[in-house]
Write an enzyme that holds these catalytic residues in place. Structure first.
Site, PDB file in Angstrom:
ATOM      1  CG  HIS A 268      27.252   2.012  88.506  1.00 46.10           C
ATOM      2  ND1 HIS A 268      27.178   1.410  87.272  1.00 46.10           N
ATOM      3  CD2 HIS A 268      28.017   1.200  89.272  1.00 46.10           C
ATOM      4  CE1 HIS A 268      27.874   0.288  87.295  1.00 46.10           C
ATOM      5  NE2 HIS A 268      28.403   0.137  88.489  1.00 46.10           N
ATOM      6  CD  GLU A 269      29.383   2.093  92.697  1.00 39.73           C
ATOM      7  OE1 GLU A 269      29.089   1.011  93.252  1.00 39.73           O
ATOM      8  OE2 GLU A 269      30.170   2.158  91.726  1.00 39.73           O
ATOM      9  CG  HIS A 272      26.534  -2.226  92.495  1.00 41.09           C
ATOM     10  ND1 HIS A 272      26.500  -3.464  91.895  1.00 41.09           N
ATOM     11  CD2 HIS A 272      27.408  -1.486  91.760  1.00 41.09           C
ATOM     12  CE1 HIS A 272      27.318  -3.479  90.843  1.00 41.09           C
ATOM     13  NE2 HIS A 272      27.878  -2.287  90.740  1.00 41.09           N
ATOM     14  CD  GLU A 298      28.955  -3.995  87.746  1.00 39.93           C
ATOM     15  OE1 GLU A 298      28.504  -2.993  87.156  1.00 39.93           O
ATOM     16  OE2 GLU A 298      29.608  -3.929  88.793  1.00 39.93           O
TER      17      GLU A 298
END
Length: 504
Positions: A268-269, A272, A298
């Site tokens: 997830h990160e 980003h 997101e």
């Protein structure tokens, strides 16, 4: 030199100087959540408050207003140009900033630092009452901020939401959420009635932390995160901080007996981070060198975490390496059983560990509560009781502790009120972008199955990342995907995937 060109160049110089100073503050904020000794919290709060005040003063210099006025009155730039986008978004940020007194900006920064430390401790001790005074103080400050910025209509929350998703309103969010919620409730019900229950105990076997770190870094590298321009550390709540060109910091947290937490948190990160690393470095500090919105940000993290990371094709490529590395936990586990376990759908307490289907319900709950906190309909002292009541209504289970309930997220301690809706928007944006990418690249699953992630990453770099704030979020979706924002692409993807998994 043409007067407009000269004014534009001066504006860009000032914007970049302010961004450079803000990046210094961001380093201190990153350090605060990773390596700062607990006894240094008060001093760090003073440091960040001082920097916040200086940045605010620089960002609200009347000369910026004069430059913007000149450019708006006699602009020589095409309306669709990079220059026009910079002027438009600089005006938006300048108008918001000039409505806030420096005293409030400094106080918000200081309280956020102290409040974050209090939240970390309260979460460890599982004591909402220890955090309550800080929550009350933060809500008061955010109400003051919303009042100073101003808003149309009667919803003060909109002034805060606009800071994360420019142009968005509570009404727009609700119009998007209501049909999404109805479809999700039906899908969750169908899954529950299917009688199929994956063996999730697979995921709570022993996964040594160092091996988790090794595997997570390997996966992040493979999908395209550049560790020569970034790093991975540990924090109480995972986050990504793009500090500037060549410096993007990721954090995660590990549990030896819960594989998905750190692994999917890191994916997830890294999503980003890939966005941050894909921004045009030469435009750092200007709107076109910045992310479009938090919702678009997101969309990138949720795409890599879920649409890619939880796909069957992803594990066709990664399962054998995982099985070799975590031999004690996975040597006797068939890939299909593992795949079903990581895509198990059932109500759970922790948002960041929730499955794809129920995740958006977590967001809708928080959206409802923080709107009520800002309006005054919900008092901070009543938050935990109302959270538990609403959670039971939404999920059919009642939180068994503060840490599994209203203390689980960092956002309210940090003053990030108005942020939560962007997570669900991100899921919807991601579905649009993924469909658009497949139209151009062909069957993405076949690429992923072979470990070929660069075509998708490069497509996102070109179509989303490098555009920065050239367009607002809704317009970007229209330009890239050829359609307006809708819940339908996301629901279609979820129904297709989970109908196969649960024989619906």
């Amino acid at each position: 030199m043409n007067a407009s060109i000269k004014a534009y160049d001066e504006l860009v110089t000032r914007l970049k100087q302010t961004a450079l100073l803000a990046s210094c503050s961001a380093v201190l904020e990153w350090d605060e959540q990773t390596y700062l000794p607990p006894d240094g919290t008060s001093h760090r709060a003073d440091q960040l408050a001082l920097l916040a005040g200086i940045i605010h003063e620089q960002a609200t210099d009347p000369e910026i207003g004069n430059l913007l006025h000149k450019l708006e009155a006699d602009s020589i730039f095409d309306q669709e140009s990079m220059e026009s986008a910079n002027i438009r978004e600089a005006r938006h940020e300048y108008d918001r900033a000039t409505k806030l007194p420096r005293r409030l900006v400094e106080e918000l920064s200081k309280v956020a630092t102290l409040s974050h430390h209090a939240w970390v401790e309260a979460r460890k001790k599982n004591r909402f009452q220890d955090f309550l005074p800080w929550l009350e103080q933060m809500i008061d400050l955010k109400r003051e901020q919303a009042s100073a910025i101003g808003y149309q209509g009667t919803t003060a929350y909109d002034a805060l939401l606009d800071g994360y998703e420019p142009g968005a309103t509570s009404e727009m969010i609700e119009q998007a959420f209501i049909p999404l919620r109805n479809e999700l409730v039906s899908l969750v019900s169908a899954i529950k009635d299917s009688g199929i229950t994956p063996d999730v105990s697979i995921l709570t076997r022993k996964y040594p932390v160092e091996k988790q770190r090794e595997f997570s870094i390997s996966a992040a590298k493979t999908i395209g995160f550049n560790f020569n321009a970034g790093r991975l550390d540990i924090a109480a709540h995972p986050f990504c901080s793009g500090l500037g060109p060549g410096d993007c910091r990721l954090t995660t947290r590990y549990d030896e007996h819960h594989f998905p937490g750190a692994f999917f948190g890191t994916l997830h990160e890294a999503g980003h981070g890939i966005y941050e690393q894909g921004l045009c470095q030469e435009h750092f500090g200007t709107p076109v060198g910045s992310s479009t919105s938090l919702g678009i940000h997101e969309s990138q993290s949720r795409m890599w975490e879920n649409l890619i990371g939880r796909s069957r094709a992803f594990w066709d490529y990664f399962y054998k390496p995982a099985q070799n590395l975590f031999s004690e936990a996975l040597s006797d586990i068939d890939q299909e059983d593992f795949y079903r376990a990581i895509n198990d759908v059932r109500p759970s307490f922790i948002r960041v560990e929730a499955d794809e289907v129920t995740y958006n319900l977590h967001i809708m709950l928080r959206f409802e509560l923080e709107k009520s906190l800002i309006s005054g309909d919900l008092k901070p002292v009543d938050l935990e009781a109302v959270w538990n009541e609403k959670f039971t209504e939404y999920f059919g289970i009642t939180p068994d502790s503060s840490s599994n309930g209203c203390l689980q997220d960092v956002h309210w301690s940090a003053g990030l009120i108005g942020y939560f809706p962007t997570y669900a928007l991100g899921n919807m944006y991601a579905a649009h972008f993924f469909n658009a990418a497949e139209k151009e690249l062909g069957d993405i699953t076949q690429l992923i199955r072979k470990g070929s992630f660069s075509p998708l990453k490069d497509w996102l770099n070109e179509n989303v990342h490098r555009r920065g704030k050239l367009y607002r979020a809704n317009r970007l979706v229209e330009v890239v995907a050829g359609e307006s924002l809708s819940h339908k692409p996301l629901i279609s993807q979820l129904q297709s995937k989970y109908s196969e998994l649960y024989n619906l």
